[in-house]
Structure formats: structure tokens, C-alpha cells
Design a protein around this motif. Structure first.
Motif, PDB file in Angstrom:
ATOM      1  N   GLY A 109     -19.346  28.076 -10.490  1.00  0.00           N
ATOM      2  CA  GLY A 109     -18.276  27.141 -10.795  1.00  0.00           C
ATOM      3  C   GLY A 109     -17.618  26.620  -9.535  1.00  0.00           C
ATOM      4  O   GLY A 109     -17.269  25.438  -9.445  1.00  0.00           O
ATOM      5  N   ALA A 110     -17.441  27.491  -8.535  1.00  0.00           N
ATOM      6  CA  ALA A 110     -16.827  27.070  -7.274  1.00  0.00           C
ATOM      7  C   ALA A 110     -17.688  26.021  -6.584  1.00  0.00           C
ATOM      8  O   ALA A 110     -17.173  25.038  -6.037  1.00  0.00           O
ATOM      9  N   ALA A 111     -18.991  26.223  -6.593  1.00  0.00           N
ATOM     10  CA  ALA A 111     -19.896  25.245  -5.982  1.00  0.00           C
ATOM     11  C   ALA A 111     -19.852  23.921  -6.736  1.00  0.00           C
ATOM     12  O   ALA A 111     -19.899  22.844  -6.127  1.00  0.00           O
ATOM     13  N   THR A 112     -19.743  23.994  -8.050  1.00  0.00           N
ATOM     14  CA  THR A 112     -19.651  22.775  -8.863  1.00  0.00           C
ATOM     15  C   THR A 112     -18.392  22.000  -8.514  1.00  0.00           C
ATOM     16  O   THR A 112     -18.410  20.768  -8.351  1.00  0.00           O
ATOM     17  N   GLU A 113     -17.263  22.715  -8.378  1.00  0.00           N
ATOM     18  CA  GLU A 113     -16.003  22.066  -8.004  1.00  0.00           C
ATOM     19  C   GLU A 113     -16.091  21.444  -6.619  1.00  0.00           C
ATOM     20  O   GLU A 113     -15.583  20.342  -6.382  1.00  0.00           O
TER      21      GLU A 113
ATOM     22  N   HIS B 247     -17.474  32.641  -2.560  1.00  0.00           N
ATOM     23  CA  HIS B 247     -16.429  32.402  -3.553  1.00  0.00           C
ATOM     24  C   HIS B 247     -15.608  33.640  -3.882  1.00  0.00           C
ATOM     25  O   HIS B 247     -14.637  33.557  -4.619  1.00  0.00           O
ATOM     26  N   ASN B 248     -15.972  34.816  -3.339  1.00  0.00           N
ATOM     27  CA  ASN B 248     -15.143  36.005  -3.508  1.00  0.00           C
ATOM     28  C   ASN B 248     -15.484  37.024  -2.424  1.00  0.00           C
ATOM     29  O   ASN B 248     -16.263  36.731  -1.512  1.00  0.00           O
ATOM     30  N   ALA B 249     -14.909  38.213  -2.526  1.00  0.00           N
ATOM     31  CA  ALA B 249     -15.041  39.214  -1.466  1.00  0.00           C
ATOM     32  C   ALA B 249     -16.275  40.083  -1.589  1.00  0.00           C
ATOM     33  O   ALA B 249     -16.474  40.993  -0.771  1.00  0.00           O
ATOM     34  N   ASN B 250     -17.121  39.842  -2.565  1.00  0.00           N
ATOM     35  CA  ASN B 250     -18.311  40.662  -2.748  1.00  0.00           C
ATOM     36  C   ASN B 250     -19.283  40.444  -1.596  1.00  0.00           C
ATOM     37  O   ASN B 250     -19.638  39.307  -1.281  1.00  0.00           O
ATOM     38  N   PRO B 251     -19.764  41.528  -0.961  1.00  0.00           N
ATOM     39  CA  PRO B 251     -20.730  41.384   0.136  1.00  0.00           C
ATOM     40  C   PRO B 251     -22.017  40.674  -0.274  1.00  0.00           C
ATOM     41  O   PRO B 251     -22.764  40.216   0.599  1.00  0.00           O
ATOM     42  N   PHE B 252     -22.283  40.570  -1.588  1.00  0.00           N
ATOM     43  CA  PHE B 252     -23.452  39.818  -2.052  1.00  0.00           C
ATOM     44  C   PHE B 252     -23.400  38.368  -1.573  1.00  0.00           C
ATOM     45  O   PHE B 252     -24.421  37.682  -1.576  1.00  0.00           O
ATOM     46  N   ASN B 253     -22.220  37.893  -1.182  1.00  0.00           N
ATOM     47  CA  ASN B 253     -22.097  36.522  -0.684  1.00  0.00           C
ATOM     48  C   ASN B 253     -22.686  36.339   0.719  1.00  0.00           C
ATOM     49  O   ASN B 253     -22.728  35.209   1.220  1.00  0.00           O
ATOM     50  N   ASN B 254     -23.111  37.442   1.327  1.00  0.00           N
ATOM     51  CA  ASN B 254     -23.726  37.372   2.664  1.00  0.00           C
ATOM     52  C   ASN B 254     -22.801  36.721   3.695  1.00  0.00           C
ATOM     53  O   ASN B 254     -23.232  35.919   4.531  1.00  0.00           O
ATOM     54  N   HIS B 255     -21.508  37.083   3.640  1.00  0.00           N
ATOM     55  CA  HIS B 255     -20.537  36.513   4.572  1.00  0.00           C
ATOM     56  C   HIS B 255     -20.941  36.709   6.037  1.00  0.00           C
ATOM     57  O   HIS B 255     -20.813  35.791   6.856  1.00  0.00           O
TER      58      HIS B 255
END
Length: 409
Positions: free
Chosen positions: A322-326, A235-243
Motif C-alpha cells: 500500500g505504501a508503494a501504491t501511495e 515501509h516499517n521497521a522489519n529487517p525484511f525490508n533490507n534497510h
């Protein structure tokens, strides 16, 4: 009832929560002195939701008075000594002295005794100095958002947050899992203070999802071929998202040529060259990758939700996305991590898929794509379940009640 909002100045959750509470109880008034719209525009009704005319500019007279008062303040000295002799960071100590007294001068300059509740958002050291300046007759609420609890582990932050929580009347978080983490980290003695409260959603996004039409029409409007499966990563550019792990998993699929991969990158882009790393990996794996780097207004956010077939959201940590909820509301399949504290999703009866590890992600995705029509049918329960459990008319009343609740101390 008057509530003063402090802590982070990020407008998103704060404004939505205040607006939803005022809608059911206009007698609850909110004030603050600094709000950041995060790249978007200030809401047109902000002034009717949150009073923001207080000034926090530097004033030498009030700063000097604040400094004199701090000389006799035990917490001031305990913090300075911790930074100097435990962290050995004189520059940080000077930074603390300045900002501690700048915030104290704000309270000296403005008579805030009219506020019955001081509500602190995002429970991290840099947002909590004002806890010690709240009038003794007022109540303090400390609200964890998620990453403030899940991604901060240094000794100084623990020292400062634990002292702030001991002064708080109430502590809130969005799930039972996060409540247990607070208790394990800061002590079981806090249990009587903790209340589980969901933050408010922006229902305008959901209304626009309802009005957006079919997935096929939305794809056509964005020049995406109807036979492509749109996969949104994080949902954003943070590497925590494990892209990178997700891109590697997608690149290992036999049907990867059918995928149109979208990576939202408008926020948290604080690692230079990260998009290039991801782009090179996608090219090597023959994946079609599209970054969204511009801030999206609600119409565009809704369109992205509608065109999505699968959202893969496997951050290292998260509270309640919130993005996952949407995404789930729009009838799309969410694939997420079993390690995330998504108890509220489970309690609401939402359908989504989980992976127990990043290593197993490709297997879960392949199974989902192979049975996508069946998965979509199962996702059909999500829209009404989200309305029943996460919309403001359900989440706001417990907050209004909390503001009225007598102190637990």
C-alpha cells in the motif's frame, strides 16, 4: 447476508474491505469480536461497518463444555500429537489445548448460525483454530495477506494451514503469482477454490495527497531543503525490508550528500538496537538519515508521500504494498525488487524501476537519480492507472460477488 470476520485482529485491511463492500451493498453486514487499531484511533464509523459487541472472555462452564467436545474431535488429537511427537514441545501443546477450547467455547456460547460466511484473514496457524467450529451450513473464506504465505515455512504451520484450506470453500490472494505459490505449496487440488481479489485501499490518503500541494511546498513545511532528494526506505521497521543493504547502496553513490533519507519505523520494531545499527552505518557513509518512529495520521502520511522523490522498497518478500501504491500515486518513482509478486502493478501499466538483486541496487538508483526529471514524466501515468485498477469502487464488487457465490466444494 451476514459475514463474521475472524483471524487476525489487525483493523487496517479488514475495516477498509468491509467499509468498501458495505458502500456498494449495505445488505452485507459484518461482525467480529476483537479489533486492534495498530497504534492509531478506532475509525469513527467502525460501529456502522463492523458489529463488535461479542465477548470472547473466559467462561469456565463453556470452556469445560468445549473441552469435553474436543475429546471426541479427531483434528484436536491430531494436532496435539503432532506438537508432542513431531515438534516435541509440551508447552506449545498446552497452549494449543487452551486456545483451541477457548475459541470453541466462544462458538458454544454464541449462536452464530445466522452468519452465512465466516471470513478468515491472515492464514497462519494461530488465526485458524476456529475454522473447525464454523456451523456446517456456513461458507468459509480464507484470505492470504502476503507475509502469512511468504514468511512462514515451518512444518507445523504447513500441517495446520493445509487442513484449514481443505475445509475452506474459497481461498483468496492478491495476485496470480501468489495463487501459484499457494498451489505449489498446498496442492493443485485447491485451484477451483482460489479467487484473486485485491484488498481495499484507504482512499482518504489519496485524497489528501491530491490536496497536499507541491513537493517543494511540502518540503519547506517540513524544513527540508528544496535541493535535497528525499529517499524513503521501506515501509516499517522489519529487517525484511533490507534497510542495511539499501543504506549501503545509497552510501556508495557519488551524489549521496544530496540525499535526505527517511526510514519509516513506526511498526514491527521488534529487534532492539536495529535503528542504532542503521544509524551508525549511515553516519559512516555520511548519509543524512531520519527515522519516523511515531504513528502517523493520514495527513502526515500524505505529506511524507508528497515530499518523497524516490521510494526504495526491496523487502525479501511482500504481497502488494500500500505504501508503494501511495508513493506512485503521488507521482514519485518507486524502485523495487524484480523478485516481488507485483503482477497487479504491471497489469495496471504502472511505471516503476526494478532491480534484479540487492547487489545491483546502487546502479539502478544512480541511473534513476541521473534521469529523475525523465523518470517523473514517465510516472505521470500512475495516478489514473491506480484509480482505474486499485480503488475500492473497482476492487469491492468482486468481493461482494464472492460472498454470494455458491460453495465450490
Amino acid at each position: 447476508m451476514k459475514v463474521f470476520l475472524l483471524g487476525t485482529n489487525q483493523l487496517n485491511f479488514i475495516y477498509l474491505l468491509a467499509r468498501s463492500i458495505r458502500k456498494i451493498n449495505p445488505a452485507i453486514e459484518f461482525a467480529s469480536f476483537r479489533l486492534n487499531p495498530l497504534g492509531g484511533k478506532l475509525p469513527h464509523d467502525l460501529s456502522s461497518v463492523i458489529h463488535t459487541t461479542y465477548s470472547s472472555t473466559f467462561n469456565l462452564l463453556y470452556f469445560s463444555l468445549a473441552f469435553l467436545r474436543s475429546l471426541g474431535d479427531a483434528m484436536f488429537w491430531r494436532t496435539v500429537l503432532f506438537i508432542l511427537f513431531r515438534e516435541i514441545k509440551p508447552g506449545k501443546a498446552l497452549h494449543f489445548v487452551y486456545h483451541w477450547n477457548l475459541e470453541r467455547s466462544f462458538f458454544i456460547r454464541n449462536d452464530l448460525r445466522q452468519y452465512e460466511v465466516f471470513h478468515f484473514h491472515f492464514i497462519q496457524y494461530s488465526y485458524l483454530r476456529s475454522v473447525w467450529f464454523v456451523p456446517p451450513t456456513s461458507r468459509i473464506i480464507c484470505t492470504f495477506w502476503g507475509s502469512d504465505l511468504l514468511r512462514t515455512h515451518d512444518p507445523f504451520n504447513h500441517f495446520f494451514v493445509s487442513k484449514a484450506l481443505s475445509r475452506a470453500d474459497f481461498i483468496t490472494t492478491q495476485s496470480v503469482e501468489l495463487q501459484e505459490l499457494i498451489l505449489s505449496r498446498y496442492g493443485q487440488q485447491l485451484k477451483p477454490k482460489i479467487r484473486v481479489r485485491k484488498l481495499s485501499l484507504d482512499t482518504s490518503i489519496f485524497d489528501k495527497i491530491d490536496a497536499a500541494g507541491t513537493r517543494e511546498a511540502a518540503k519547506a513545511s517540513m524544513s527540508i531543503s528544496a535541493d535535497k532528494l528525499v529517499v524513503v526506505v521501506g515501509h516499517n521497521a522489519n529487517p525484511f525490508n533490507n534497510h542495511m543493504a539499501v543504506i549501503e547502496a545509497l552510501g556508495s553513490l557519488s551524489m549521496r550528500e544530496k540525499l535526505h533519507v527517511i526510514v519509516p519505523f513506526a511498526y514491527a520494531a521488534d529487534r532492539p538496537g536495529y535503528d542504532e545499527e542503521l544509524g551508525k552505518a549511515a553516519a559512516r557513509l555520511q548519509l543524512k538519515l531520519h527515522f519516523i518512529k511515531e504513528y502517523l495520521e493520514s495527513d502526515s502520511v500524505a505529506a511524507v508521500r508528497v515530499i518523497t522523490d524516490i521510494m526504495i522498497h526491496v523487502p525479501s518478500t511482500d504481497a502488494l504494498s500500500g505504501a508503494a501504491t501511495e508513493c506512485m500515486y503521488a507521482g514519485n518513482l518507486l524502485v523495487t525488487g524484480a523478485w516481488l509478486p507485483y503482477g497487479p502493478f504491471k497489469e495496471a501499466g504502472l511505471y516503476y524501476r526494478v532491480t534484479d538483486s540487492l547487489e545491483n541496487l546502487s546502479v539502478v538508483i544512480e541511473q534513476a537519480i541521473s534521469n529523475l526529471e525523465s523518470e517523473r514524466q514517465k510516472c505521470g501515468v500512475n495516478k489514473e492507472a491506480i484509480r482505474r485498477h486499485f480503488f475500492p469502487e473497482v476492487t469491492a464488487p468482486p468481493w461482494a460477488e464472492l460472498y454470494q457465490e455458491p460453495s465450490s466444494k
